[in-house]
Design a protein around this motif. Structure first.
Motif, PDB file in Angstrom:
ATOM      1  N   THR A   1       2.794   5.422   5.635  1.00  0.00           N
ATOM      2  CA  THR A   1       2.767   6.874   5.838  1.00  0.00           C
ATOM      3  C   THR A   1       4.036   7.530   5.315  1.00  0.00           C
ATOM      4  O   THR A   1       4.155   8.753   5.338  1.00  0.00           O
TER       5      THR A   1
ATOM      6  N   HIS B   1       6.568   8.746   2.493  1.00  0.00           N
ATOM      7  CA  HIS B   1       6.511   9.147   1.092  1.00  0.00           C
ATOM      8  C   HIS B   1       7.580   8.406   0.295  1.00  0.00           C
ATOM      9  O   HIS B   1       8.715   8.254   0.740  1.00  0.00           O
TER      10      HIS B   1
ATOM     11  N   THR C   1      -0.565  -0.412   5.546  1.00  0.00           N
ATOM     12  CA  THR C   1      -0.556   1.040   5.734  1.00  0.00           C
ATOM     13  C   THR C   1       0.848   1.572   5.492  1.00  0.00           C
ATOM     14  O   THR C   1       1.828   0.989   5.974  1.00  0.00           O
TER      15      THR C   1
ATOM     16  N   GLU D   1       3.437  19.711   0.568  1.00  0.00           N
ATOM     17  CA  GLU D   1       3.054  18.875   1.700  1.00  0.00           C
ATOM     18  C   GLU D   1       4.200  18.827   2.701  1.00  0.00           C
ATOM     19  O   GLU D   1       5.350  18.567   2.333  1.00  0.00           O
TER      20      GLU D   1
ATOM     21  N   THR E   1       0.860  -1.182   0.000  1.00  0.00           N
ATOM     22  CA  THR E   1       0.000   0.000   0.000  1.00  0.00           C
ATOM     23  C   THR E   1       0.893   1.228   0.000  1.00  0.00           C
ATOM     24  O   THR E   1       1.801   1.334   0.833  1.00  0.00           O
ATOM     25  N   ASP E   2       0.660   2.157  -0.935  1.00  0.00           N
ATOM     26  CA  ASP E   2       1.488   3.359  -0.949  1.00  0.00           C
ATOM     27  C   ASP E   2       0.916   4.407   0.003  1.00  0.00           C
ATOM     28  O   ASP E   2      -0.110   4.188   0.658  1.00  0.00           O
ATOM     29  N   ASN E   3       1.583   5.554   0.088  1.00  0.00           N
ATOM     30  CA  ASN E   3       1.171   6.561   1.064  1.00  0.00           C
ATOM     31  C   ASN E   3      -0.111   7.289   0.666  1.00  0.00           C
ATOM     32  O   ASN E   3      -0.620   8.109   1.428  1.00  0.00           O
ATOM     33  N   HIS E   4      -0.651   6.980  -0.509  1.00  0.00           N
ATOM     34  CA  HIS E   4      -1.950   7.522  -0.913  1.00  0.00           C
ATOM     35  C   HIS E   4      -3.076   6.509  -0.695  1.00  0.00           C
ATOM     36  O   HIS E   4      -4.226   6.779  -1.032  1.00  0.00           O
ATOM     37  N   GLY E   5      -2.730   5.335  -0.163  1.00  0.00           N
ATOM     38  CA  GLY E   5      -3.729   4.309   0.099  1.00  0.00           C
ATOM     39  C   GLY E   5      -3.984   3.359  -1.050  1.00  0.00           C
ATOM     40  O   GLY E   5      -4.864   2.495  -0.962  1.00  0.00           O
ATOM     41  N   ASN E   6      -3.224   3.479  -2.126  1.00  0.00           N
ATOM     42  CA  ASN E   6      -3.403   2.596  -3.281  1.00  0.00           C
ATOM     43  C   ASN E   6      -2.736   1.252  -3.026  1.00  0.00           C
ATOM     44  O   ASN E   6      -1.549   1.190  -2.690  1.00  0.00           O
TER      45      ASN E   6
ATOM     46  N   ASP F   1       7.917  17.806   1.184  1.00  0.00           N
ATOM     47  CA  ASP F   1       7.827  17.110  -0.096  1.00  0.00           C
ATOM     48  C   ASP F   1       7.819  18.174  -1.187  1.00  0.00           C
ATOM     49  O   ASP F   1       6.870  18.949  -1.308  1.00  0.00           O
TER      50      ASP F   1
END
Length: 360
Positions: free
Chosen positions: A124, A126, A122, A348, A67-72, A213
């Protein structure tokens, strides 16, 4: 670490290099060129990281969901736990190469009686921003096998397998990246050829940092390849400059940074960050200008709206337009920096506070 019906819950942080980037791999060349000084880096884990649940499988496979930090989410994907097959995947590059490389190193050095399901549910941290996301997944794989199969690896052992796994891929990272295995404790890492020493750093006052970022792109592999051409022996004046930067100049700056951290002198620490960035621009930048000119990084470091709120700042990781680190004057200033850069530049921001610790 916790255990429930879904398996063992694990967390691995990212890592932030406060000082000494690139001296990890440079110091490893000391055995090939006696004029090279030991590499020295001051590193701390981030509050951001990757979370995963791991449990044993009877099949000899690694089944991984990420899962990446965007929830994908991606996967599940399966890797057959067979050394030749894993090495082929590692050498092919891409995200799975880091997983496969670490599995390969584990299998050739340890008896692993089964397979593993690893659900990275999960994230968090980047990705590709100089916070060692690739090393974090390598450490996560090593830690998951270690805990599930009770391999009795120390933190250093997990870190070593993760490093060997990553260098089995096209990545040319140094050992510093796997410092994420140590979590949020600031450490000094010294790289003397193939000898690594790690010691806790005394920190008398909290560091109120903001990781920004930059919303741009960087190519770490290109940066590393460009700089590593200067080693083990420099052949041009620019390459000689890089040796000075990663050798005696880095020894001086990291030494002074350690003194400032022990004294709680955050203002001096910020000044040293600015000096380190200036020297990096001058001596490393010409070797990879397409990546290290970093206009977005320098825009943030010099942004007028935050100058009264920070003591200093510099680039992160391999440098380039990935992430900036800013050392703020206090917790209120930390919050204001985040607000200013978010509202005025649309960037960000990730606050990171490193709490005081005694030397160890």
């Amino acid at each position: 670490m916790t255990i429930d019906e879904s398996g063992i819950e694990l967390f691995v942080s990212g890592r932030l290099c406060l000082f000494g980037e690139h001296t990890d791999w440079a110091g490893e060349h000391k055995g090939r060129n006696e004029s090279i000084l030991e590499g020295k880096t001051i590193v701390v884990g981030t509050q951001e990281g990757i979370y995963a649940a791991a449990k044993r499988l009877e099949e000899k496979v690694l089944r991984i969901t990420t899962t990446d930090n965007h929830g994908n989410k991606t996967g599940p994907e399966e890797l057959i736990l067979e050394p030749a097959a894993l090495l082929a995947v590692a050498r092919a590059g891409g995200f799975l190469s880091y997983v496969a490389g670490t599995c390969y190193r584990l299998l050739v050095s340890h008896e692993v009686p089964g397979g593993l399901q690893l659900d990275n549910h999960t994230t968090t941290l980047h990705m590709s921003k100089g916070l060692s996301s690739s090393a974090a997944i390598c450490v996560m794989v090593a830690r998951a096998f270690n805990r599930v199969f009770d391999l009795r690896l120390t933190t250093r052992g997990e870190m070593e397998l993760a490093y060997l796994g990553e260098v089995a891929t096209p990545s040319k990272c140094g050992r510093m990246d796997q410092a994420c295995a140590y979590g949020s404790v600031p450490v000094l890492m010294t790289f003397d050829a193939d000898i690594l020493t790690v010691q806790r750093v005394q920190l008398a006052a909290p560091l109120h940092l903001v990781l920004v970022d930059l919303g741009a792109t960087k190519d770490t592999t290109t940066i590393l390849r460009s700089l590593q051409r200067a080693y083990p022996k420099p052949e041009t004046p620019h390459q000689e400059g890089l040796h000075r930067l990663l050798g005696p100049l880095n020894h001086r700056i990291t030494g002074q940074a350690l003194q400032a951290m022990a004294a709680g002198d955050t203002r001096r620490l910020g000044e040293l960050m600015l000096e380190a960035q200036r020297l990096f621009d001058e001596l490393a930048g010409p070797l990879c200008p397409e990546q290290l000119t970093a206009p977005v990084l320098h825009k943030v470091l010099s942004y007028a709206g935050i100058q009264d709120l920070i003591w200093g700042g510099k680039g992160v990781g391999s440098q380039g337009d990935g992430t900036a680190q800013l050392l703020c004057r206090g917790p209120e200033e930390q919050a204001k920096v985040c607000a200013v850069l978010t509202s005025e530049l649309g960037m960000e921001c990730m606050p990171l506070t490193v709490n005081p610790v005694a030397a160890g």
